[in-house]
Design a protein around this motif. Structure first.
Motif, mmCIF file in Angstrom:
data_model
loop_
_atom_site.group_PDB
_atom_site.id
_atom_site.type_symbol
_atom_site.label_atom_id
_atom_site.label_comp_id
_atom_site.label_asym_id
_atom_site.label_seq_id
_atom_site.Cartn_x
_atom_site.Cartn_y
_atom_site.Cartn_z
ATOM 1 N N SER B 55 1.142 -0.118 2.506
ATOM 2 C CA SER B 55 0.980 -1.082 4.029
ATOM 3 C C SER B 55 0.016 -0.342 5.027
ATOM 4 C CB SER B 55 2.409 -1.069 4.697
ATOM 5 O OG SER B 55 2.809 0.381 4.929
ATOM 6 N N SER B 58 -2.444 -2.791 6.344
ATOM 7 C CA SER B 58 -2.085 -3.547 7.195
ATOM 8 C C SER B 58 -2.069 -2.667 8.667
ATOM 9 C CB SER B 58 -0.726 -3.978 6.847
ATOM 10 O OG SER B 58 -1.010 -4.494 5.639
ATOM 11 N N GLY B 121 3.656 -4.252 4.198
ATOM 12 C CA GLY B 121 2.417 -4.641 4.715
ATOM 13 C C GLY B 121 2.151 -6.000 4.919
ATOM 14 N N GLU B 125 1.018 -7.855 8.350
ATOM 15 C CA GLU B 125 -0.039 -8.858 8.578
ATOM 16 C C GLU B 125 -0.008 -10.026 9.141
ATOM 17 O OE1 GLU B 125 -2.377 -9.365 4.853
ATOM 18 O OE2 GLU B 125 -3.271 -7.470 4.858
ATOM 19 N N THR B 234 -6.841 -9.373 7.413
ATOM 20 C CA THR B 234 -6.974 -8.785 6.178
ATOM 21 C C THR B 234 -7.854 -7.506 6.411
ATOM 22 O OG1 THR B 234 -8.801 -10.237 5.607
ATOM 23 C CG2 THR B 234 -6.432 -10.999 4.973
ATOM 24 N N SER B 237 -6.404 -4.431 4.516
ATOM 25 C CA SER B 237 -5.996 -4.425 3.003
ATOM 26 C C SER B 237 -7.490 -4.505 2.249
ATOM 27 C CB SER B 237 -5.206 -5.579 2.871
ATOM 28 O OG SER B 237 -4.829 -6.555 3.953
#
Lengths: 298, 312, 279
Positions: B55, B58, B121, B125, B234, B237
């Protein structure tokens, strides 16, 4: 161990089906580019998708063969899955790039829309039944026993003469073939496929289904998939739309999915349906030639 | 620019190519600074708590969006970076205390923990999406004046970020080597059980590691948002891949390795994207991860301890 | 394990479970020949030039202080890790480069220092899975289904039950192995090894954690297995046990074999006493 790059296998099947049924890329006005471009019959393309899925599954499986911590491997799988989407998206002439493939022909295009949809449902149901029967061959009986032994302790399984490499690649290939077919059936219905359709978060949806249903229970996994797919990912569409917030309903769906996964892992890691093991009775006295007798002498 | 200069007279283009090389190394150093910042945070927390926190990416996005919010309040960008970093650090501690530590105590396997951090995560998000929407955002042009230095053309923002990274890395180095806390952290990283039996409060050390990791993460997220033109939820990530590459290259759990790894990955991807299709930039990072995994899983600077930790 | 006096009636079922184990796998020659075996970890030589031979139908013990390299020898012989130098011959064939599962298929079977069972399987399934070349696991078995492997499966089940009864674990057969106690896990692990019809069994401290009664019974099991022609290489701390069951003993210290012979005689040797005191 779950394959966190499984969505890549599904994508492989979907793309394979796409490029084998779309026809040459000069057709349809030539607005999209891709390789191959055959117009093969539906079943041939589905089988090719299964093969593609198996090959990709094995390729991904190879990275997991090193004796490395499981979480480390899981991280690599995630990276593979993100990367595959990035690479395909960046190569417009290979598989349609970021916009992806579209206008993939529906196998039931010559039927009326309603009949076609039911034909599709029937076909998927048929595929599920066949898939379930094939899966039983692997998950029940001695084979299931061996695979579960390997899951529990690979080193001990190797010490008993099992080739871990062979068994792992076998499961990857079989799992990959399943993923390939499901990808093919999916695009045959929705008609298009692009990197956005297989972001790594989609893997979480599959994983949630497995975790909620119960990892070691075929029935549980099937039911979990159904519940996740129907209730969560489609069901959120029926929530009252809030106009000012685009994407809110989708966000709620994904958040629920994430929270559900964590909650199950925390509170009921074995899932709704736990793994059942068969019971084996003693063979009849005399038949075994000594089982009961030995007890008597003790 | 694939195939640039291939069919053309070579001599004229040679100079241009060298200039391109120098310039792309400059960009690489600037990108590497952000990478190193993120990778050090990622690896520091893994080294000490032994949990791979997926995570992390995120959390980085959370940092970038917190930054966006504070910029909207009219705060100075560098102040925003500090406050945003500390806020993400706090989130990170909450994540550890509320989720990870209880599950570790329950005896959850490392693989399960990865799934938990992946899920966390994704929840984070989509919390961003629910609050700020899925649209692409921007900090506006924050790059400042252009500076020329050693043949490199860099923006003021890039130079300041580089300086901040250097200062933080030096600070981390002094913390780890010169203070009691740093020694306790290194001891915990090397052998948690032994450290605990020596009277080190490992769970507190863990909290501190998560806090520092989160702070680095938040700052890296804001730094990244400053240097790139636009981003969405995003952001982190996607950036996680080069960060993992940097961490893996240097040896997961090795802060110094991650610093060097961040620089190397930054420069290599920048140079390769100058000569090759930029769309494939992250492929380089991916290649580094796979090669390192297959050839030398402990990383270039990994110790025997790191090997023991990584092998199943 | 409540019912197996050595050479007594209890050995008959064990013999049956082992049926197929040939006494003379490699004629009259040694079943295992290890020559100048070395293994380094980083800069440390855990095993340093160890050589020995095992004859069919013998029990050989390895003793020595902690860190002497005993477990490393066993691990290298089993194929779990590869040696830095030296050769291993099993049944007259060089197996130095063979992976662990191939050695296991040849009849070179190990157990682990801390018993490792398949926790998700039941006790009896743990035994039944230990026949790696069963027909049900071949491509043919998968294609043709139950008809193809049912009779073999039945035979495996019978052998598993025979062992379960011999070890007095019949009531635990359908219990998940993850719920068994330490001693029961140990028993499952040894039964699982026997299911494979081994020719040479490598056991690492099998008595650890067992109460004295159980370990005496396990000793009897080992002795009756030896009667069937099985060879055993055993690491053991309890010297009385070693004296009772081992015909030859290797004493290891600092990665080397410093003495070998019969236990009773070894006890009096000075270098052995020194190794234990220093180690």
């Amino acid at each position: 161990m779950a394959n966190l790059a499984y969505i890549v296998v599904i994508a492989a099947g979907a793309y394979t089906y796409g490029i084998l049924t779309l026809g040459p890329d000069t057709g349809n006005g030539g607005f999209q580019q891709y390789v191959l471009g055959y117009r093969l019959p539906f079943f041939v393309a589905v089988i090719a998708a299964a093969v593609a899925g198996a090959v990709v599954g094995v390729l991904i499986g190879v990275t997991g063969l090193k004796r490395i911590r499981q979480d480390y491997q899981a991280m690599v799988m995630l990276v593979i899955s993100i990367m595959a989407a990035t690479v395909i998206g960046a190569a417009p002439s290979f598989l349609g790039g970021e916009p992806g493939l579209s206008l993939i022909p529906n196998p039931f295009a010559n039927l009326s829309p309603a009949t076609g949809d039911w034909a599709y449902v029937a076909m998927v149901a048929f595929a599920c039944v066949v898939g379930y029967l094939v899966m039983r061959r692997f998950t029940s009986g001695p084979m299931g026993r061996a695979l579960r032994a390997m899951r529990d302790d690979e080193h001990a399984a190797a010490a008993m003469g099992f080739s871990i490499v062979k068994m792992r690649l076998l499961t990857q290939a079989v799992g990959g073939a399943f993923g390939g077919v499901s990808g093919a059936l999916l695009v045959a219905f929705i008609g298009g496929w692009s990197p956005g359709a297989w972001a790594y978060v989609e893997t979480l949806a599959l994983l949630t289904a497995v975790i909620v249903g119960g990892m070691g229970n075929d029935f549980g996994v099937s039911l979990g998939t159904f519940v996740i797919a129907v209730l969560l990912l489609q069901g959120v569409q029926f929530l009252p739309q809030i106009r000012s917030h685009t994407g809110l309903t989708e966000a709620i769906g994904w958040m629920t999915l994430g929270i559900l996964t964590i909650a199950f892992l925390w509170l009921r890691p074995q899932g709704v349906f736990r793994e059942r093991r068969p019971r084996y009775g003693q063979p009849a006295v005399g038949n075994a030639g000594g089982g009961e007798v030995a007890e008597g002498h003790g | 620019m694939p195939g640039a200069g291939r069919a053309r007279p070579r001599l004229i283009y040679k100079e241009a190519l060298v200039h391109l090389l120098v310039q792309s190394i400059g960009f690489g150093v600037a990108a590497g600074a952000v990478l190193a910042l993120g990778a050090v945070g990622f690896t520091l927390q893994f080294g000490i708590s032994n949990v791979l926190n997926i995570s992390y990416g995120s959390l980085m996005s959370v940092g970038a969006f917190l930054g966006l919010f504070m910029l909207g309040l009219g705060l100075n960008i560098w102040l925003v970076m500090v406050i945003g970093g500390l806020a993400v650090g706090a989130c990170s501690v909450v994540l550890n205390r509320g989720l990870i530590t209880p599950l570790v105590r329950k005896g959850m396997a490392p693989f399960g923990l990865v799934i938990v951090t992946v899920s966390a995560g994704i929840v984070l998000e989509y919390v961003i999406v629910a609050v700020a929407g899925p649209a692409t955002q921007t900090y506006g042009n924050r790059s400042g004046a252009t500076l020329n230095f050693l043949g490199w053309t860099l923006t003021t923002a890039q130079v300041v970020i580089f300086a901040i990274t250097v200062v933080l890395m030096l600070g981390l180095h002094l913390l780890l080597t010169r203070t009691q806390l740093g020694r306790a952290m290194r001891a915990t990283s090397a052998n948690r059980t032994l450290a605990r039996s020596c009277g080190i409060a490992t769970s507190r050390i863990s909290d501190i590691a998560w806090f520092m990791s989160g702070t680095f993460c938040g700052m890296a997220g804001i730094a990244l948002a400053i240097t790139i033109e636009s981003f969405d939820f995003t952001l982190g990530s996607i950036f996680l891949i080069p960060m993992i590459a940097a961490a893996v290259l240097g040896g997961v759990g090795q802060p110094y390795g991650a610093m060097i790894g961040g620089m190397v990955v930054g420069i290599v991807s920048s140079v390769s994207s100058a000569y090759w299709d930029p769309a494939y930039q992250s492929v380089v990072a991916f290649g580094i991860i796979i090669v390192m995994l297959l050839v030398r899983p402990r990383g270039l600077f990994g110790s025997a301890t790191a090997t023991r930790k990584l092998l199943a | 394990m409540s019912s197996t006096p050595a050479g007594g009636p209890g050995s008959a079922p064990v013999a049956e479970a082992l049926a197929g184990t040939s006494k003379s796998g490699a004629g009259d020659g040694p079943i295992l020949r290890v020559a100048s075996l070395s293994r380094q970890y980083g800069g440390v030589r855990a095993v340093d030039g160890v050589s020995f031979e095992l004859l069919p139908g013998t029990i050989t013990g390895i003793i020595g202080p902690n860190g002497a390299g005993k477990s490393t020898v066993l691990t290298v012989v089993s194929g779990f890790i590869s040696p830095s130098a030296g050769t291993i011959e099993f049944l007259g064939r060089d197996v130095t480069r063979l992976p662990m599962h191939r050695r296991a298929q040849m009849g070179l079977v190990r157990t682990f220092q801390i018993a490792r069972v398949f926790e998700g399987l039941t006790a009896i399934e743990n035994l039944m899975v230990a026949v790696p070349q069963q027909r049900s696991l071949t491509p043919m078995g998968l294609l043709r289904g139950k008809r193809y492997w049912r009779s073999e499966e039945q035979e495996i089940l019978e052998r598993a039950w025979t062992l379960m009864n011999t070890f007095g674990m019949a009531d635990k057969a359908n219990e998940k192995a993850g719920r068994l106690s330490g001693g029961q896990r140990r028993a499952v692990e040894i039964m699982r090894a026997l299911m494979m019809r081994p020719k040479l069994l490598l056991v690492d401290e099998p008595m650890a954690g067992l109460n004295p009664k159980l370990s005496r019974e396990l000793e009897d099991v080992f002795l009756s297995l030896r009667e069937q022609g099985l060879s055993i290489l055993i690491i053991e701390h309890e010297l009385d046990t070693v004296e009772r069951i081992c015909s030859e003993v290797l004493v290891m210290a600092w990665g080397k074999v410093i003495a070998r012979g019969e236990m009773a005689e070894l006890r009096t040797r000075k270098e052995v006493q020194d190794a234990y005191v220093v180690g």
